[in-house]
Write an enzyme that holds these catalytic residues in place. Structure first.
Site, PDB file in Angstrom:
ATOM      1  N   CYS A 157       0.948  -1.245  -0.001  1.00  0.00           N
ATOM      2  CA  CYS A 157       0.106  -0.020  -0.122  1.00  0.00           C
ATOM      3  C   CYS A 157       0.931   1.361   0.052  1.00  0.00           C
ATOM      4  O   CYS A 157       1.478   1.587  -0.900  1.00  0.00           O
ATOM      5  CB  CYS A 157      -1.106   0.219   1.135  1.00  0.00           C
ATOM      6  N   HIS A 178      -3.666  -4.809   0.262  1.00  0.00           N
ATOM      7  CA  HIS A 178      -3.117  -5.588   1.453  1.00  0.00           C
ATOM      8  C   HIS A 178      -3.236  -7.030   1.390  1.00  0.00           C
ATOM      9  O   HIS A 178      -4.092  -7.663   1.578  1.00  0.00           O
ATOM     10  CB  HIS A 178      -3.842  -5.153   2.706  1.00  0.00           C
ATOM     11  N   GLU A 219      -1.554  -9.079   3.090  1.00  0.00           N
ATOM     12  CA  GLU A 219      -1.555  -9.572   4.569  1.00  0.00           C
ATOM     13  C   GLU A 219      -2.848 -10.063   5.187  1.00  0.00           C
ATOM     14  O   GLU A 219      -2.833 -11.187   5.855  1.00  0.00           O
ATOM     15  CB  GLU A 219      -0.781  -8.407   5.469  1.00  0.00           C
TER      16      GLU A 219
HETATM   17  N1  GLN Z   1      -1.728   6.927   2.453  1.00  0.00           N
HETATM   18  C1  GLN Z   1      -1.669   6.071   1.271  1.00  0.00           C
HETATM   19  C2  GLN Z   1      -3.037   6.297   0.592  1.00  0.00           C
HETATM   20  O1  GLN Z   1      -4.237   6.692   1.166  1.00  0.00           O
HETATM   21  C3  GLN Z   1      -1.719   4.665   1.653  1.00  0.00           C
HETATM   22  C4  GLN Z   1      -2.564   3.994   2.533  1.00  0.00           C
HETATM   23  C5  GLN Z   1      -2.241   2.911   3.130  1.00  0.00           C
HETATM   24  O2  GLN Z   1      -1.084   2.455   3.090  1.00  0.00           O
HETATM   25  N2  GLN Z   1      -3.212   2.074   3.734  1.00  0.00           N
HETATM   26  O3  GLN Z   1      -3.346   5.821  -0.449  1.00  0.00           O
END
Ligand code: GLN
Length: 551
Positions: free
Chosen positions: A401, A526, A528
């Protein structure tokens, strides 16, 4: 009709109620037979979808928040995301991992959302003429949601974990709803399991007084616990059990123990040994099938053996909440699962990104690096330094992410030479906004529940490492973000050698990246959340495999 097992906690929080619930549900899943035809049909349908279970779990958080999305992960731990896009408590991740299910949004709610529903209904005129009260309006809404959760999961037995500790003002109304459910139901439909701490004092003695007090607190709310579980550093003594039994008015046979364990996945087995499932079944009139947790036992044994004397793989997790492992709970579990699948003991080690900036941490000491999700500017430069190190030294790296986005920024800065490349999340004036806000997010004003959330389709490019890892052209993975790779930058990034091996269904959003010739991988989603004991998520599997080649 489904049955319910409420699980409450006493003395203090963080005793492992979530793990207990997951373990009990796991244990029953291995032993329960179907109770009714209607349920059997629903269960079979769910089974066909690969999600079917008889025992399931839900969590009620008494906070006034509406969901976990706006909670600080440093205080509350990871925000877990369900496939259907609900931002929830990290215990839900345990339910998924222990039961090997996909939890639905109905299986977790915070009291803020209950009150919001009631107040909105009042404004609509739904209660015209009536005084709106905690009893019956809030309790009815809580009970409705509990039954709804049981309904959508199609389970026979639903564990209902009540967050916090008995005696908290916020949870009073939840306990009252639980009390009413026992009163509403038939004998055996609702069972109460109470977990509380039995501390050991300096003399070595196990003290049961706090436990007794917490049960008294429960009794004063009209709830008589059916089963007591003592949370302790070691198994509680028979003498301690006898004391608890006598003072709390619960038979000694119904007093169990949840000791501290090195491996949380061993708890279903530790509980099984004590026979807790037999007592629950007897109280609820459940028929148990002779089925043991063979596969689970084998995995736990292997894990323990590897921890004893297996090869070690250490994955440096570059976080900004570096004292709080729970912030990255699913990541640490996913690393363990990947280790197990590769016959090694893989462990995540938290690195404070600030320590990278100040050169306090030597990144050479890790077999692989992982840059997890995050928000805002703090700690970003240390994370980018770690990514650069991994790219240049060919140290296996997984960016998740924010980690994925920062990998793109690092590449733009140091390979393309766009020194000011950045995300508009932190720098709206950069000339190279390689990460930019999603078009559909531009008009979003409210913070809660408004990100791009839940499972979304990713198309995997044939011939890439990602395709080899997943062995599929299409995968569905969970998201939680507002920013993305800027479509205007993709051409230049690709020309310079960065491969986007996964894209969203419409081809617009970049979902997976990799660099040929090394394990430099990342995903906007994600991975995970999808990892399971015995079935690691392919990204983590690839990371540990690559790390092993170098150990
Ligand atoms: N801050 C980034 C976004 O909003 C990544 C978000 C995250 O890592 N969950 O796109």
């Amino acid at each position: 009709m489904p049955k319910f097992i409420f699980v409450t906690g006493g003395v203090l929080s963080s005793l492992g109620k979530g793990i207990l619930v997951s373990s009990l549900a796991r244990l029953l899943k291995g032993h329960l037979s179907s109770l009714g035809k209607g349920i059997l049909v629903s269960s079979l349908a769910r089974l066909l979808k690969g999600h079917g279970v008889n025992a399931s779990a839900m969590k009620i958080d008494p906070y006034l928040n509406c969901d976990a999305g706006t909670l600080n992960p440093f205080e509350h731990g990871e925000v877990f995301v369900t496939n259907d896009g609900f931002e929830c408590d990290l215990d839900v991740g345990n339910y998924e991992r222990f039961l090997d299910i996909f939890v639905r949004s109905e299986q977790n709610f915070m009291m803020g959302s209950v009150y919001k529903t009631i107040v909105e209904e009042e404004r609509r005129g739904g209660f015209l003429g009536k005084t709106v009260q905690l009893i019956p309006h809030a309790t009815n809404e809580i009970k409705r949601r509990i039954r709804l959760a049981a309904g959508v999961t199609g389970c026979d037995v639903l564990f209902v974990e009540i967050g916090g500790t008995v005696g908290d003002i916020e949870s009073e109304i939840v306990l009252e709803a639980a009390r009413q459910m026992k009163f509403d139901g038939k004998h055996g439909d609702v069972v109460f399991v109470h977990l509380a701490l039995v501390p050991r004092i300096i003399t070595g003695e196990q003290k049961t007084k706090p436990f007794q007090h917490s049960v008294k607190a429960l009794l004063s709310r009209g709830i008589t616990p059916d089963i007591l579980v003592a949370r302790s550093d070691e198994m509680v003594s028979e003498a301690a059990k006898e004391k608890i039994s006598l003072q709390c008015n619960v038979r000694k046979e119904d007093v169990f123990c949840s000791p501290s364990l090195k491996n949380i996945y061993a708890l279903p087995l530790v509980l099984q040994e004590q026979g807790i499932h037999l007592n629950i079944a007897a109280k609820m009139g459940l028929k148990l099938k002779k089925k043991d947790l063979k596969q689970w036992t084998a995995l736990v044994k292997k894990m323990d053996a590897l921890a004893e004397k297996g090869r070690k793989v250490s994955v440096g997790v570059v976080g900004k909440y570096a004292t709080m492992k729970d912030t990255y709970m699913s990541i640490f579990e996913a690393i363990r699962h990947a280790g197990l699948a590769n016959g090694v003991c893989a462990e995540g080690v938290l690195i404070d990104s600030d320590d990278i900036e100040s050169k306090k941490t030597d990144l050479n000491g890790f077999d692989a690096l992982l840059v997890p999700g995050g928000f805002g500017s703090r700690g970003v430069e240390g994370k980018i330094t770690a990514i650069r190190f991994a790219r240049e030294k060919k140290k296996p790296l997984l960016g998740i992410c924010y980690g994925f986005q920062l990998s793109v920024i690092e590449f733009a800065r140091n390979v393309l030479g766009w020194k000011d490349a950045d995300t508009t999340e932190n720098n709206s004036r950069t000339r190279h906004p390689v990460i930019d806000i999603l078009p559909e997010q531009k008009t979003v004003k409210e913070k809660g529940g408004t990100m791009r959330l839940g499972a979304q389709k990713t198309l995997v490019k044939p011939g890439t490492l990602a395709h080899k890892m997943y062995g599929a052209n299409e995968i569905w993975k969970r998201h939680r973000h507002r920013y993305e790779v800027n479509p205007d930058a993709i051409g230049e990034l690709e020309k310079a050698g960065l491969v986007f091996s996964g894209r969203s269904g419409d081809g617009r959003k970049m979902e997976i990246l990799e660099l040929p010739g090394q394990c430099f991988i990342g995903s906007q989603y994600h991975p995970e959340f999808d990892s399971r004991l015995g079935r690691p998520e392919p990204m983590f599997n690839a990371l540990v495999k690559a790390a092993l080649k170098r150990v």
